[in-house]
Motif scaffolding. Structure first.
Motif, PDB file in Angstrom:
ATOM      1  N   UNK A 123     -62.842  35.379 -50.644  1.00  0.00           N
ATOM      2  CA  UNK A 123     -62.395  34.124 -51.257  1.00  0.00           C
ATOM      3  C   UNK A 123     -63.561  33.397 -51.925  1.00  0.00           C
ATOM      4  N   UNK A 124     -64.720  33.400 -51.276  1.00  0.00           N
ATOM      5  CA  UNK A 124     -65.894  32.756 -51.868  1.00  0.00           C
ATOM      6  C   UNK A 124     -66.353  33.487 -53.123  1.00  0.00           C
ATOM      7  N   UNK A 125     -66.336  34.806 -53.075  1.00  0.00           N
ATOM      8  CA  UNK A 125     -66.763  35.578 -54.243  1.00  0.00           C
ATOM      9  C   UNK A 125     -65.877  35.267 -55.448  1.00  0.00           C
ATOM     10  N   UNK A 126     -64.571  35.248 -55.243  1.00  0.00           N
ATOM     11  CA  UNK A 126     -63.656  34.958 -56.351  1.00  0.00           C
ATOM     12  C   UNK A 126     -63.817  33.509 -56.819  1.00  0.00           C
ATOM     13  N   UNK A 127     -64.052  32.599 -55.870  1.00  0.00           N
ATOM     14  CA  UNK A 127     -64.285  31.203 -56.262  1.00  0.00           C
ATOM     15  C   UNK A 127     -65.559  31.077 -57.094  1.00  0.00           C
ATOM     16  N   UNK A 128     -66.628  31.772 -56.684  1.00  0.00           N
ATOM     17  CA  UNK A 128     -67.876  31.715 -57.450  1.00  0.00           C
ATOM     18  C   UNK A 128     -67.656  32.216 -58.879  1.00  0.00           C
ATOM     19  N   UNK A 129     -66.845  33.252 -59.038  1.00  0.00           N
ATOM     20  CA  UNK A 129     -66.547  33.751 -60.384  1.00  0.00           C
ATOM     21  C   UNK A 129     -65.797  32.697 -61.201  1.00  0.00           C
ATOM     22  N   UNK A 130     -64.813  32.063 -60.571  1.00  0.00           N
ATOM     23  CA  UNK A 130     -64.042  31.031 -61.281  1.00  0.00           C
ATOM     24  C   UNK A 130     -64.923  29.830 -61.623  1.00  0.00           C
ATOM     25  N   UNK A 131     -65.797  29.450 -60.688  1.00  0.00           N
ATOM     26  CA  UNK A 131     -66.648  28.283 -60.923  1.00  0.00           C
ATOM     27  C   UNK A 131     -67.666  28.550 -62.030  1.00  0.00           C
ATOM     28  N   UNK A 132     -68.123  29.787 -62.134  1.00  0.00           N
ATOM     29  CA  UNK A 132     -69.050  30.138 -63.211  1.00  0.00           C
ATOM     30  C   UNK A 132     -68.362  29.990 -64.566  1.00  0.00           C
ATOM     31  N   UNK A 133     -67.101  30.398 -64.629  1.00  0.00           N
ATOM     32  CA  UNK A 133     -66.355  30.290 -65.884  1.00  0.00           C
ATOM     33  C   UNK A 133     -66.027  28.840 -66.230  1.00  0.00           C
ATOM     34  N   UNK A 134     -65.778  28.018 -65.194  1.00  0.00           N
ATOM     35  CA  UNK A 134     -65.359  26.630 -65.435  1.00  0.00           C
ATOM     36  C   UNK A 134     -66.534  25.668 -65.567  1.00  0.00           C
ATOM     37  N   UNK A 135     -67.735  26.099 -65.138  1.00  0.00           N
ATOM     38  CA  UNK A 135     -68.903  25.225 -65.211  1.00  0.00           C
ATOM     39  C   UNK A 135     -69.108  24.352 -63.994  1.00  0.00           C
ATOM     40  N   UNK A 136     -68.390  24.626 -62.909  1.00  0.00           N
ATOM     41  CA  UNK A 136     -68.582  23.873 -61.667  1.00  0.00           C
ATOM     42  C   UNK A 136     -69.989  24.107 -61.122  1.00  0.00           C
ATOM     43  N   UNK A 137     -70.640  23.045 -60.686  1.00  0.00           N
ATOM     44  CA  UNK A 137     -71.963  23.161 -60.074  1.00  0.00           C
ATOM     45  C   UNK A 137     -71.812  23.443 -58.582  1.00  0.00           C
ATOM     46  N   UNK A 138     -72.701  24.282 -58.052  1.00  0.00           N
ATOM     47  CA  UNK A 138     -72.620  24.710 -56.658  1.00  0.00           C
ATOM     48  C   UNK A 138     -73.926  24.415 -55.939  1.00  0.00           C
ATOM     49  N   UNK A 139     -73.793  23.835 -54.753  1.00  0.00           N
ATOM     50  CA  UNK A 139     -74.931  23.601 -53.869  1.00  0.00           C
ATOM     51  C   UNK A 139     -74.560  24.218 -52.526  1.00  0.00           C
ATOM     52  N   UNK A 140     -75.298  25.250 -52.123  1.00  0.00           N
ATOM     53  CA  UNK A 140     -74.956  26.053 -50.945  1.00  0.00           C
ATOM     54  C   UNK A 140     -76.098  25.986 -49.946  1.00  0.00           C
ATOM     55  N   UNK A 141     -75.757  25.974 -48.648  1.00  0.00           N
ATOM     56  CA  UNK A 141     -76.801  25.989 -47.623  1.00  0.00           C
ATOM     57  C   UNK A 141     -76.547  27.096 -46.612  1.00  0.00           C
ATOM     58  N   UNK A 142     -77.637  27.523 -45.970  1.00  0.00           N
ATOM     59  CA  UNK A 142     -77.564  28.524 -44.902  1.00  0.00           C
ATOM     60  C   UNK A 142     -78.839  28.432 -44.079  1.00  0.00           C
ATOM     61  N   UNK A 143     -78.883  29.207 -42.991  1.00  0.00           N
ATOM     62  CA  UNK A 143     -80.064  29.163 -42.125  1.00  0.00           C
ATOM     63  C   UNK A 143     -81.101  30.221 -42.481  1.00  0.00           C
ATOM     64  N   UNK A 144     -80.776  31.094 -43.433  1.00  0.00           N
ATOM     65  CA  UNK A 144     -81.703  32.133 -43.886  1.00  0.00           C
ATOM     66  C   UNK A 144     -81.586  32.257 -45.399  1.00  0.00           C
TER      67      UNK A 144
END
Length: 239
Positions: A123-144
């Protein structure tokens, strides 16, 4: 404590931003953390960069900065969504993520928590593809960092590796004392070195826990009209 209410996806899932997680009450100590704050507050907010990945240990300030970015963008009448995966990873990801490519900024907190959940990874992978096409900005966090996430979906790991990556340094004890005193000042309180040291030595040492203890002291000092002396702090917590 006041909060900004958010609604995500088709589920109508109500989420909140902490009102005390803003840029103006984040103490960016000298070093790389100040550069990260400046980048997110300035270049990222101006959409000069659309995909940023923050990593660091728990309590390094990642969640604060993600929520601060949401507050900042929302104050400029832009659509934002904060997704704390610690609260969401047990829900259907397709419904949580539905339509979020139409939001200006999406902040995904603790992506490491879904490393072995195939439905979330896809679901995240497909969302990232859609957001790239739409111009949505992404801020992601993780522990590594992205290369160490060990995700069960290589395409998603590759996509995360294209982000601008920043490491959040681990706070040492001296940093925590400075932050406690800074946050006390934001609340209109004075916290001496001795009082801050008492909190650090007696309370759980995670920064979030220390700040929560400070909030308790703020409430107690208001009720009892007392300053944050060592005897008063000991009395409040039964130490």
């Amino acid at each position: 404590m006041a909060s900004r209410r958010l609604v995500t996806g088709q589920m109508g899932l109500a989420l909140s931003l902490r009102d005390d997680c803003r840029f103006d009450n984040f103490l960016a100590l000298p070093g790389s953390r100040q550069q990260i704050v400046d980048f997110i507050h300035q270049q990222f907010s101006a959409e000069q960069e659309r995909f940023v990945y923050l990593w660091g240990v728990e309590g390094s300030g990642r969640s604060h900065l993600l929520q601060a970015a949401c507050h900042h963008w929302a104050s400029n009448n832009r659509k934002v969504q904060y997704l704390p995966l610690a609260d969401l990873h047990s829900l259907p990801p397709e419904q949580v993520m539905a339509g979020l490519e139409n939001v200006d900024l999406v902040c995904i907190d603790e992506v490491n928590l879904i490393a072995d959940q195939q439905n979330w990874l896809e679901a995240l992978f497909h969302f990232f593809n859609r957001s790239r096409d739409s111009g949505t900005c992404l801020l992601v966090s993780a522990d590594v960092p992205p290369v160490r996430l060990a995700l069960g979906l290589a395409d998603l790991q590759s996509r995360l590796s294209t982000a601008t990556v920043f490491q959040m340094d681990t706070y040492i004890d001296a940093d925590k004392i400075c932050i406690l005193q800074f946050r006390a000042d934001c609340l209109g309180l004075q916290l001496s070195d001795e009082a801050a040291g008492l909190l650090l030595n007696r309370a759980p040492r995670q920064l979030d826990s220390l700040i929560e203890r400070l909030r308790e002291l703020d409430r107690s000092s208001l009720i009892h009209q007392r300053k944050l002396t060592v005897p008063f702090i000991k009395k409040v917590f039964g130490w």
